[in-house]
Design an enzyme around this catalytic site. Structure first.
Site, PDB file in Angstrom:
ATOM      1  N   GLY A  11       0.828  -1.231  -0.179  1.00 14.48           N
ATOM      2  CA  GLY A  11      -0.027  -0.022  -0.099  1.00 14.48           C
ATOM      3  C   GLY A  11       0.971   1.150   0.020  1.00 14.48           C
ATOM      4  O   GLY A  11       2.113   1.373  -0.163  1.00 14.48           O
ATOM      5  N   GLU A  13       1.445   3.273  -2.285  1.00 13.08           N
ATOM      6  CA  GLU A  13       1.974   3.447  -3.638  1.00 13.08           C
ATOM      7  C   GLU A  13       1.476   4.766  -4.243  1.00 13.08           C
ATOM      8  O   GLU A  13       2.061   5.148  -5.589  1.00 13.08           O
ATOM      9  CB  GLU A  13       2.023   2.459  -4.562  1.00 13.08           C
ATOM     10  CG  GLU A  13       2.391   0.968  -3.733  1.00 13.08           C
ATOM     11  CD  GLU A  13       1.453   0.300  -3.272  1.00 13.08           C
ATOM     12  OE1 GLU A  13       1.644  -0.892  -3.067  1.00 13.08           O
ATOM     13  OE2 GLU A  13       0.293   0.639  -3.051  1.00 13.08           O
ATOM     14  N   ASN A  37      -9.692   1.607   5.946  1.00 15.54           N
ATOM     15  CA  ASN A  37      -8.239   1.684   6.360  1.00 15.54           C
ATOM     16  C   ASN A  37      -7.588   2.288   5.278  1.00 15.54           C
ATOM     17  O   ASN A  37      -6.362   2.410   5.480  1.00 15.54           O
ATOM     18  CB  ASN A  37      -7.850   0.408   6.891  1.00 15.54           C
ATOM     19  CG  ASN A  37      -7.804  -0.911   6.031  1.00 15.54           C
ATOM     20  OD1 ASN A  37      -8.877  -0.796   4.904  1.00 15.54           O
ATOM     21  ND2 ASN A  37      -7.183  -1.976   6.208  1.00 15.54           N
ATOM     22  N   GLY A  39      -6.523   4.650   2.924  1.00 18.09           N
ATOM     23  CA  GLY A  39      -6.445   6.060   2.398  1.00 18.09           C
ATOM     24  C   GLY A  39      -5.898   6.524   1.025  1.00 18.09           C
ATOM     25  O   GLY A  39      -4.793   6.244   0.768  1.00 18.09           O
ATOM     26  N   HIS A  40      -6.823   7.009   0.239  1.00 17.15           N
ATOM     27  CA  HIS A  40      -6.314   7.372  -1.061  1.00 17.15           C
ATOM     28  C   HIS A  40      -6.432   9.032  -1.177  1.00 17.15           C
ATOM     29  O   HIS A  40      -7.294   9.601  -0.951  1.00 17.15           O
ATOM     30  CB  HIS A  40      -7.178   6.897  -2.220  1.00 17.15           C
ATOM     31  CG  HIS A  40      -6.866   5.423  -2.402  1.00 17.15           C
ATOM     32  ND1 HIS A  40      -7.714   4.711  -3.339  1.00 17.15           N
ATOM     33  CD2 HIS A  40      -6.228   4.515  -1.607  1.00 17.15           C
ATOM     34  CE1 HIS A  40      -7.440   3.337  -3.363  1.00 17.15           C
ATOM     35  NE2 HIS A  40      -6.482   3.312  -2.326  1.00 17.15           N
ATOM     36  N   THR A 128      -5.839  -1.814  12.146  1.00 13.61           N
ATOM     37  CA  THR A 128      -6.261  -0.263  12.219  1.00 13.61           C
ATOM     38  C   THR A 128      -7.375   0.105  13.112  1.00 13.61           C
ATOM     39  O   THR A 128      -7.713   1.233  13.263  1.00 13.61           O
ATOM     40  CB  THR A 128      -6.507   0.160  10.641  1.00 13.61           C
ATOM     41  OG1 THR A 128      -7.363  -0.599  10.161  1.00 13.61           O
ATOM     42  CG2 THR A 128      -5.173   0.174   9.837  1.00 13.61           C
TER      43      THR A 128
END
Length: 260
Positions: A11, A13, A37, A39-40, A128
């Site tokens: 993740g 990335e 959980n 987050g973009h 998380t």
């Protein structure tokens, strides 16, 4: 055909930014797995916006966004995100659709997540604490509640039944925290969720494909967190690889064109 954007590691990335960049070239952006959980991070008008559940194509006019059945959805998180998005003039009632088969994260799922993690002591997984694993456990255990259940008159009865089951588990953990405020938020968020577009997700997306529309599937986390092929047990609770697109959206493998 469907293109897919995945994370190749654990993740973080920058998938959200990539989806946002390409979104204008697609008709539909679809989240196929994961929970709040992931987050973009996007930048809209030079302002930072973090999306946890809403697909990253939401800020593009003319682009439809779908939360697929493979996702576990926290209504409270969704409502808070919707308020952020609305500040930019985005009307989710027009461009966000949610599969009726999407499972709900309940307040007691969050409590179970926290209680389980505390009980592990020094052997914590690193959860998380968003209730994601317990929600997926109820899904595979055939106990969970889905978005479509909100439209059933027996929803409250089903909720109480599942809550009692969770409470017995919490008693085993000797979990004492009061979650009444969580429940109050949850039921307020359910009323908001019912105002959105709840659809038969698999038919919805396949109709788009039949019409020759371009679809982009947005993954959460990364491939190394896949429940089957990741660094088990330090993984998430869903299939983060391209195979998850098929079950998480209700499409056939031959419909996937490119994986980025």
């Amino acid at each position: 055909m469907i293109d897919v954007i995945l994370g190749l590691q654990w993740g973080d990335e920058g998938k959200g930014k990539i989806v946002d960049y390409f979104a204008k070239e697609y008709d539909l952006i679809a989240r196929f797995q994961g929970g709040p959980n992931a987050g973009h991070t996007l930048y809209v008008n030079n302002q930072k916006v973090v999306l946890h559940q809403i697909p990253s194509g939401v800020f593009h006019s003319g682009v439809i966004n779908l939360i697929g059945n493979g996702v576990v959805l926290d209504p409270v998180t969704l409502k808070k995100e919707a308020e952020k998005v609305a500040a930019f003039g985005i009307d989710l009632k027009k461009n966000l659709f949610i599969s009726d088969r999407t499972h709900l994260i309940l307040p007691t799922h969050r409590a179970l997540d926290k209680a389980s993690e505390i009980s592990k002591g020094n052997q914590k997984i690193g959860s998380t604490l968003k209730g994601i694993a317990p929600a997926y456990m109820d899904k595979t255990g055939r106990n969970g509640l889905r978005v479509g259940d909100l439209l059933d008159k027996n929803f409250t009865t089903a909720y109480i039944k599942l809550r009692l089951k969770h409470q017995r588990l919490l008693d085993n953990f000797n979990f004492q925290e009061d979650i009444s405020s969580w429940e109050e938020e949850f039921f307020e968020a359910l009323e908001f969720l019912k105002e959105l577009n709840i659809v038969h997700g698999e038919y919805f997306i396949n109709n788009y494909l039949k019409e020759g529309k371009k679809v982009l599937a947005e993954g959460a986390q990364g491939s190394m967190l896949d429940i089957d092929f990741g660094t088990f047990p330090y993984v998430t609770s869903s299939n983060t690889i391209s195979a998850g697109v098929c079950s998480g959206l209700g499409i056939a493998p031959q419909q996937i064109r490119d994986v980025i």
